[in-house]
Design a protein around this motif. Sequence first.
Motif, short mmCIF file in Angstrom:
data_model
loop_
_atom_site.label_atom_id
_atom_site.label_comp_id
_atom_site.label_asym_id
_atom_site.label_seq_id
_atom_site.Cartn_x
_atom_site.Cartn_y
_atom_site.Cartn_z
N PHE A 1 45.19 30.59 46.79
CA PHE A 1 45.09 31.05 48.15
C PHE A 1 45.80 32.56 48.20
CE2 PHE A 1 46.89 31.08 52.22
CZ PHE A 1 45.77 30.51 53.25
N ILE A 2 46.89 32.37 47.63
CA ILE A 2 47.59 33.66 47.91
C ILE A 2 47.09 34.89 46.88
CG2 ILE A 2 49.93 34.94 47.07
CD1 ILE A 2 51.07 32.37 47.36
N MET A 3 46.46 34.65 45.83
CA MET A 3 45.91 35.73 45.12
C MET A 3 44.49 36.21 45.70
SD MET A 3 45.78 34.14 41.24
CE MET A 3 44.96 35.52 40.65
N GLY A 4 43.96 35.44 46.70
CA GLY A 4 42.79 35.85 47.34
C GLY A 4 43.02 36.55 48.43
N ARG A 5 44.32 36.99 48.87
CA ARG A 5 44.63 37.63 50.05
C ARG A 5 45.47 38.84 49.49
NH1 ARG A 5 43.47 32.97 51.80
NH2 ARG A 5 42.88 32.58 54.19
N ASP A 6 45.63 39.07 48.23
CA ASP A 6 46.44 39.88 47.41
C ASP A 6 45.66 41.18 47.43
OD1 ASP A 6 48.03 41.66 45.87
OD2 ASP A 6 48.52 40.08 44.54
N GLU A 7 46.28 42.42 48.01
CA GLU A 7 45.45 43.55 48.27
C GLU A 7 45.40 44.16 46.96
OE1 GLU A 7 47.50 45.93 51.30
OE2 GLU A 7 46.79 44.76 53.00
N LYS A 8 46.46 43.93 46.06
CA LYS A 8 46.45 44.68 44.74
C LYS A 8 45.37 44.07 43.83
CE LYS A 8 51.51 45.01 44.22
NZ LYS A 8 52.91 44.56 43.70
N ILE A 9 44.67 43.03 44.17
CA ILE A 9 43.52 42.68 43.49
C ILE A 9 42.31 42.90 44.20
CG2 ILE A 9 42.23 40.43 42.88
CD1 ILE A 9 45.17 39.23 42.44
N TRP A 10 42.17 42.81 45.54
CA TRP A 10 40.93 42.91 46.34
C TRP A 10 41.03 44.25 47.27
CZ3 TRP A 10 37.38 39.70 45.01
CH2 TRP A 10 37.69 38.64 44.34
N GLY A 11 42.07 44.72 47.37
CA GLY A 11 41.98 46.07 48.19
C GLY A 11 42.52 45.77 49.62
N GLU A 12 42.49 46.83 50.35
CA GLU A 12 43.27 46.78 51.60
C GLU A 12 42.45 45.87 52.70
OE1 GLU A 12 43.49 50.86 53.48
OE2 GLU A 12 44.63 51.36 51.87
N ASP A 13 41.13 45.72 52.42
CA ASP A 13 40.51 44.57 53.27
C ASP A 13 40.58 43.25 52.73
OD1 ASP A 13 38.92 45.02 51.29
OD2 ASP A 13 37.02 44.92 52.50
N ALA A 14 41.67 42.77 51.84
CA ALA A 14 41.68 41.58 51.15
C ALA A 14 41.65 40.44 52.22
CB ALA A 14 43.07 41.50 50.43
N LYS A 15 42.22 40.56 53.47
CA LYS A 15 42.46 39.58 54.35
C LYS A 15 41.12 39.36 55.29
CE LYS A 15 47.54 39.30 54.45
NZ LYS A 15 47.58 40.57 53.42
N GLN A 16 40.06 40.24 55.06
CA GLN A 16 38.98 40.09 55.86
C GLN A 16 37.90 39.45 55.30
OE1 GLN A 16 37.93 44.32 56.83
NE2 GLN A 16 39.86 44.94 57.65
N PHE A 17 37.04 38.90 56.02
CA PHE A 17 35.85 37.97 55.24
C PHE A 17 34.87 38.89 55.37
CE2 PHE A 17 32.13 35.09 55.57
CZ PHE A 17 32.64 34.36 54.57
N ASN A 18 34.35 39.42 54.02
CA ASN A 18 33.37 40.50 53.85
C ASN A 18 32.58 39.85 52.58
OD1 ASN A 18 31.77 42.71 53.60
ND2 ASN A 18 33.40 44.04 52.70
N PRO A 19 31.50 39.29 52.79
CA PRO A 19 30.61 38.84 51.79
C PRO A 19 29.78 39.64 50.85
CG PRO A 19 30.23 37.49 53.66
CD PRO A 19 30.90 38.61 54.20
N LYS A 20 29.93 41.03 51.40
CA LYS A 20 29.19 42.32 50.60
C LYS A 20 30.06 42.66 49.15
CE LYS A 20 26.91 44.59 54.66
NZ LYS A 20 26.84 45.51 55.37
N ARG A 21 31.30 42.26 49.34
CA ARG A 21 32.10 42.31 48.08
C ARG A 21 31.25 41.68 46.81
NH1 ARG A 21 37.04 42.44 49.38
NH2 ARG A 21 37.23 41.48 51.59
N PHE A 22 30.71 40.77 47.22
CA PHE A 22 30.06 40.04 45.87
C PHE A 22 28.64 40.45 45.68
CE2 PHE A 22 33.67 37.25 47.02
CZ PHE A 22 34.23 37.20 45.75
N LEU A 23 28.23 41.47 46.36
CA LEU A 23 26.81 41.79 46.11
C LEU A 23 26.86 43.07 45.29
CD1 LEU A 23 25.31 41.83 49.85
CD2 LEU A 23 25.03 40.23 47.93
N GLU A 24 25.91 43.52 44.54
CA GLU A 24 25.81 44.49 43.82
C GLU A 24 25.95 45.80 44.67
OE1 GLU A 24 22.10 44.83 41.68
OE2 GLU A 24 22.30 42.99 40.65
N SER A 25 26.66 46.87 43.79
CA SER A 25 27.00 48.00 44.62
C SER A 25 25.91 49.23 44.46
CB SER A 25 28.45 48.53 43.98
OG SER A 25 28.56 48.79 42.97
N GLU A 26 26.10 50.40 44.96
CA GLU A 26 25.09 51.23 44.66
C GLU A 26 24.76 51.65 43.30
OE1 GLU A 26 25.98 54.32 47.24
OE2 GLU A 26 25.61 53.27 49.22
N ASP A 27 26.14 51.59 42.43
CA ASP A 27 25.89 51.98 41.12
C ASP A 27 25.40 50.92 40.18
OD1 ASP A 27 28.02 50.52 41.00
OD2 ASP A 27 29.59 51.77 40.58
#
Length: 399
Positions: free
Chosen positions: A297-323
């Motif tokens: 629960f804590i790790m899922g909100r950790d900005e060091k792991i997920w970036g500055e938007d760690a607390k936002q609900f954003n499914p796109k982070r699990f889709l393939e990126s442009e590269d």
Amino acid sequence: MKNNSFRCFFLFYEYSTFTIPKLSRNIVSNDPQTIEHILKTEFDNYGKSHTLHDIAYDMFGDGIFVVNGNLIYTSITEKSKAVLNILKNHADSGKSIDLQDLFYRFTMDTFGDFDYAQDAIFRRFVNPLWRFTEKFSETGRQLRKACKYIDDYIYNMINNHRSELESKKKKVNNLLTLFINAVDDDGKKLNDKELRDVILNLILAGRDTTAQALSWMMYSIMTNQSVEELLLQEINTILSVEMPIPSYDDSKLFKYTTATFYETLRLYPIVPYCFKDNVLPNNTPIFAGEYVEYNLFIMGRDEKIWGEDAKQFNPKRFLESEDGLRPNKFKFASFHAGPRACLGQQLATLEVIVLVAMMFKEFKFELVPGQKSPPEFRDAFSFPMKDPLMTKVSYRTKL
């Protein structure tokens, strides 16, 4: 009088099997490398302790939770149809519905003894005197009653199933049949106690975790309009009015829906924390009787792991990126990894994707006003919502 009472207690302690666990350190880590070390690269060094086994044995026995060691798709769609029929009744009547309760019934019909037993077992972790207090308390009496009910239910299931197989009235191909017929290297089958432990652990793992994941996913979708819009775009591209039920091959096409499921587990991990014992890769020693914990629960909100938007609900982070690179969706280890990776991962994902697609194709969902947002969660082995998830259901297109 107080001195006599005090003395009697310790006389009981000295001549009984009741023991007080010694205090020990808990080392907590939120480092993904550490979690990989525990679950995968050094898996054999991190077993489940005798303490955990003793606390949970009354309910879980020697099952997978506390010890070291195309047919189904039809069932999923049939159960999903039953859920849609319930939703239709509520859409017609205008009455709100508790989605968490509905999802529990989707994964398995609920009955209070399962829930009471789990809650009572969980409280043992914060009560080192549980062996003593449960001998004389109402909690202990109710727990013993609940465990007996559960035992009777499971043993009755085993006996009935075995009778059907022996009478050859019908051919039954399912997981229980496989366990009943399974033999070890010496040709020995599982006894009833071993079957009971296996079945109960599988029932609870499949029932609670999937139902809770569905509840948190629906809450997350209902509170994020942009996510719902993208979800609908994908669903309407794959399903039609004429074909509202996805085929097995169709289920693989729901990329954004699957990403929404993973994002739900990142913020609301259904097994939020875990503990093992041994030595961490950063040379932190863990001595006998001590534990290492990680809190997803804590790790899922950790900005060091997920970036500055760690607390936002954003499914796109699990889709393939442009590269073309896909982020590591198991950084948060919701399904664990390595030898102890969740056996039900594919089944749970399939259940969620199919049901959510069918639900949103036909219905709109809206949270009933006045509820806490985000919902509070209840202390348990898993991550249930504390209160009902009351929801208003309406048709997207009234036929």
